[in-house]
Design a protein around this motif. Sequence first.
Motif, mmCIF file in Angstrom:
data_model
loop_
_atom_site.group_PDB
_atom_site.id
_atom_site.type_symbol
_atom_site.label_atom_id
_atom_site.label_comp_id
_atom_site.label_asym_id
_atom_site.label_seq_id
_atom_site.Cartn_x
_atom_site.Cartn_y
_atom_site.Cartn_z
ATOM 1 N N TYR A 1 0.830 -1.197 0.000
ATOM 2 C CA TYR A 1 0.000 0.000 0.000
ATOM 3 C C TYR A 1 0.871 1.255 0.000
ATOM 4 O O TYR A 1 2.043 1.221 0.384
ATOM 5 N N SER A 2 0.278 2.364 -0.409
ATOM 6 C CA SER A 2 0.996 3.630 -0.431
ATOM 7 C C SER A 2 0.904 4.298 0.940
ATOM 8 O O SER A 2 -0.159 4.318 1.561
ATOM 9 N N PHE A 3 2.018 4.855 1.374
ATOM 10 C CA PHE A 3 2.036 5.543 2.662
ATOM 11 C C PHE A 3 1.365 6.905 2.485
ATOM 12 O O PHE A 3 1.617 7.619 1.518
ATOM 13 N N PRO A 4 0.490 7.303 3.415
ATOM 14 C CA PRO A 4 -0.250 8.570 3.263
ATOM 15 C C PRO A 4 0.670 9.789 3.202
ATOM 16 O O PRO A 4 1.683 9.855 3.902
ATOM 17 N N LYS A 5 0.301 10.744 2.357
ATOM 18 C CA LYS A 5 1.049 12.007 2.257
ATOM 19 C C LYS A 5 0.343 13.138 3.001
ATOM 20 O O LYS A 5 0.953 14.159 3.313
ATOM 21 N N LEU A 6 -0.932 12.965 3.287
ATOM 22 C CA LEU A 6 -1.706 13.985 3.968
ATOM 23 C C LEU A 6 -1.389 13.986 5.465
ATOM 24 O O LEU A 6 -1.472 12.939 6.117
ATOM 25 N N ARG A 7 -1.024 15.170 6.012
ATOM 26 C CA ARG A 7 -0.736 15.292 7.448
ATOM 27 C C ARG A 7 -1.696 16.311 8.059
ATOM 28 O O ARG A 7 -1.790 17.441 7.602
ATOM 29 N N LEU A 8 -2.405 15.893 9.115
ATOM 30 C CA LEU A 8 -3.392 16.739 9.777
ATOM 31 C C LEU A 8 -2.884 17.195 11.148
ATOM 32 O O LEU A 8 -2.028 16.537 11.754
ATOM 33 N N PRO A 9 -3.409 18.313 11.662
ATOM 34 C CA PRO A 9 -2.991 18.800 12.983
ATOM 35 C C PRO A 9 -3.399 17.831 14.092
ATOM 36 O O PRO A 9 -4.504 17.264 14.058
ATOM 37 N N LEU A 10 -2.537 17.679 15.067
ATOM 38 C CA LEU A 10 -2.823 16.815 16.203
ATOM 39 C C LEU A 10 -4.090 17.275 16.928
ATOM 40 O O LEU A 10 -4.914 16.458 17.347
ATOM 41 N N SER A 11 -4.266 18.603 17.047
ATOM 42 C CA SER A 11 -5.418 19.138 17.773
ATOM 43 C C SER A 11 -6.734 18.748 17.114
ATOM 44 O O SER A 11 -7.726 18.468 17.803
ATOM 45 N N LEU A 12 -6.756 18.721 15.790
ATOM 46 C CA LEU A 12 -7.979 18.335 15.080
ATOM 47 C C LEU A 12 -8.319 16.871 15.349
ATOM 48 O O LEU A 12 -9.471 16.530 15.643
ATOM 49 N N ILE A 13 -7.326 15.999 15.271
ATOM 50 C CA ILE A 13 -7.566 14.573 15.487
ATOM 51 C C ILE A 13 -7.988 14.318 16.931
ATOM 52 O O ILE A 13 -8.865 13.499 17.204
ATOM 53 N N TYR A 14 -7.375 15.049 17.858
ATOM 54 C CA TYR A 14 -7.758 14.894 19.268
ATOM 55 C C TYR A 14 -9.212 15.305 19.473
ATOM 56 O O TYR A 14 -9.962 14.640 20.199
ATOM 57 N N PHE A 15 -9.613 16.396 18.818
ATOM 58 C CA PHE A 15 -10.981 16.870 18.946
ATOM 59 C C PHE A 15 -11.969 15.860 18.367
ATOM 60 O O PHE A 15 -13.009 15.574 18.961
ATOM 61 N N VAL A 16 -11.640 15.296 17.216
ATOM 62 C CA VAL A 16 -12.505 14.284 16.609
ATOM 63 C C VAL A 16 -12.590 13.053 17.512
ATOM 64 O O VAL A 16 -13.667 12.459 17.680
ATOM 65 N N ALA A 17 -11.449 12.655 18.118
ATOM 66 C CA ALA A 17 -11.453 11.515 19.030
ATOM 67 C C ALA A 17 -12.347 11.790 20.240
ATOM 68 O O ALA A 17 -13.085 10.922 20.703
ATOM 69 N N PHE A 18 -12.284 13.027 20.738
ATOM 70 C CA PHE A 18 -13.130 13.423 21.868
ATOM 71 C C PHE A 18 -14.611 13.303 21.505
ATOM 72 O O PHE A 18 -15.412 12.755 22.264
ATOM 73 N N LEU A 19 -14.977 13.811 20.327
ATOM 74 C CA LEU A 19 -16.372 13.723 19.890
ATOM 75 C C LEU A 19 -16.798 12.266 19.726
ATOM 76 O O LEU A 19 -17.917 11.890 20.089
ATOM 77 N N THR A 20 -15.895 11.457 19.199
ATOM 78 C CA THR A 20 -16.206 10.035 19.013
ATOM 79 C C THR A 20 -16.471 9.357 20.349
ATOM 80 O O THR A 20 -17.390 8.537 20.473
ATOM 81 N N GLU A 21 -15.667 9.696 21.343
ATOM 82 C CA GLU A 21 -15.874 9.120 22.672
ATOM 83 C C GLU A 21 -17.221 9.554 23.253
ATOM 84 O O GLU A 21 -17.922 8.758 23.898
ATOM 85 N N MET A 22 -17.589 10.811 23.033
ATOM 86 C CA MET A 22 -18.876 11.289 23.527
ATOM 87 C C MET A 22 -20.029 10.550 22.846
ATOM 88 O O MET A 22 -21.012 10.169 23.498
ATOM 89 N N ILE A 23 -19.898 10.349 21.548
ATOM 90 C CA ILE A 23 -20.933 9.612 20.806
ATOM 91 C C ILE A 23 -21.019 8.179 21.314
ATOM 92 O O ILE A 23 -22.111 7.622 21.498
ATOM 93 N N HIS A 24 -19.846 7.571 21.563
ATOM 94 C CA HIS A 24 -19.825 6.196 22.068
ATOM 95 C C HIS A 24 -20.493 6.124 23.434
ATOM 96 O O HIS A 24 -21.212 5.165 23.745
ATOM 97 N N HIS A 25 -20.278 7.144 24.252
ATOM 98 C CA HIS A 25 -20.891 7.169 25.587
ATOM 99 C C HIS A 25 -22.418 7.183 25.480
ATOM 100 O O HIS A 25 -23.112 6.564 26.298
#
Length: 386
Positions: free
Chosen positions: A271-295
Amino acid sequence: MEKARICMFLITGGSGYFGFRLACSLHKKGAKVILFDMSPPSLEVPEGIVFLKGDIREYAQVEKAVTGMDCVFHIASYGMSGREQLNRKLIEEVNVQGTEHVLRACVEAGVSRLIYTSTFNVVFGGQVIEGGDESLPYLPLHLHPDHYSRTKSVAEMAVMKASGTELKDGTGVLRACALRPAGIYGPGEQRHLPRIVGYIEKGIFRFVYGDPRSLVEFVHVDNLVSAHELAADALMSEHQHRSAGQAYFISDGRPVNNFEFFRPLVEGLGYSFPKLRLPLSLIYFVAFLTEMIHHLIGPIYNFQPLLTRTEVYKTGVTHYFSMAKAKAELGYEPQEYNLEEVVQWFKSRGHGRKPRGSRLQRLILDGLLLAALVALALSYLPVVGS
């Protein structure tokens, strides 16, 4: 000449990947090993290794398993990653109460040696750590972003406090130590690597995040096995019980960027290694929302989060530690390994097929994924003037 006595080892969580690997290594060296777990290992158990079905949450079962042992490796835990991290009740029961049961049973049954498998997370909660050593204080419990890390810290402190407790049979004291491993890898690892490969094959692994200069650590399963065996030896009188009451960081000793570490796996499977790099803060925020949805919907649909907040920190924030204490007091010398054997293990099981679709299609998917993440983040920001 009197025949040398065979050493008896109990491994809680012994059916898991690491526990079973440790059991096989001890068995090859002539020891008698008991695996204490809820279910038997997925691999064939060698003759001479005994599986004992039991629940660490039930003290009577733990006491029965511990009786007659010379040494206990307490590996059993729950809630390390994925949706397991969100089950606070079970995490508490296994990690805290289960450890209390093991400690109490060792004292009651006269077991003099205990090695507790802890984690880097007892001192790490998202802050940068470069070359930290065992003098670092425990992270305050309220600062842990997940209950697994919090309970592992509580359990390790209980183990350290119990070391030196007089045994009920009057034969001596309980001597205990704790090993704090990095993320475990190796062929056949079943917790993290299959999840990563699943993301790759489903086309989800299309971006990386965080500073490319961030560094974390990993430990090959056989290095971790070696560290546990050395720690058990160092608890004996022949070695002046030098590991008693001590904690040790254990890794391969080679800090590396988390995503670069997995590049050989991604590319080795075609597989090809991803070239797109996103901010850590954005991914953390999405993870937080995901946890809230899971709750909210977890009781109805216990879905697997793409990432939890703790996983974002563990993979995207620099934290690595010195092996100096483990080398000096245990004689730990990590061997060098790479992911080639892991790649071959997955290939031998039918993985490694290249994704279908043109480069244009993949670019469109990347763009849609990025747009969805940004839209999700923006939807939770306050509206100006409202």
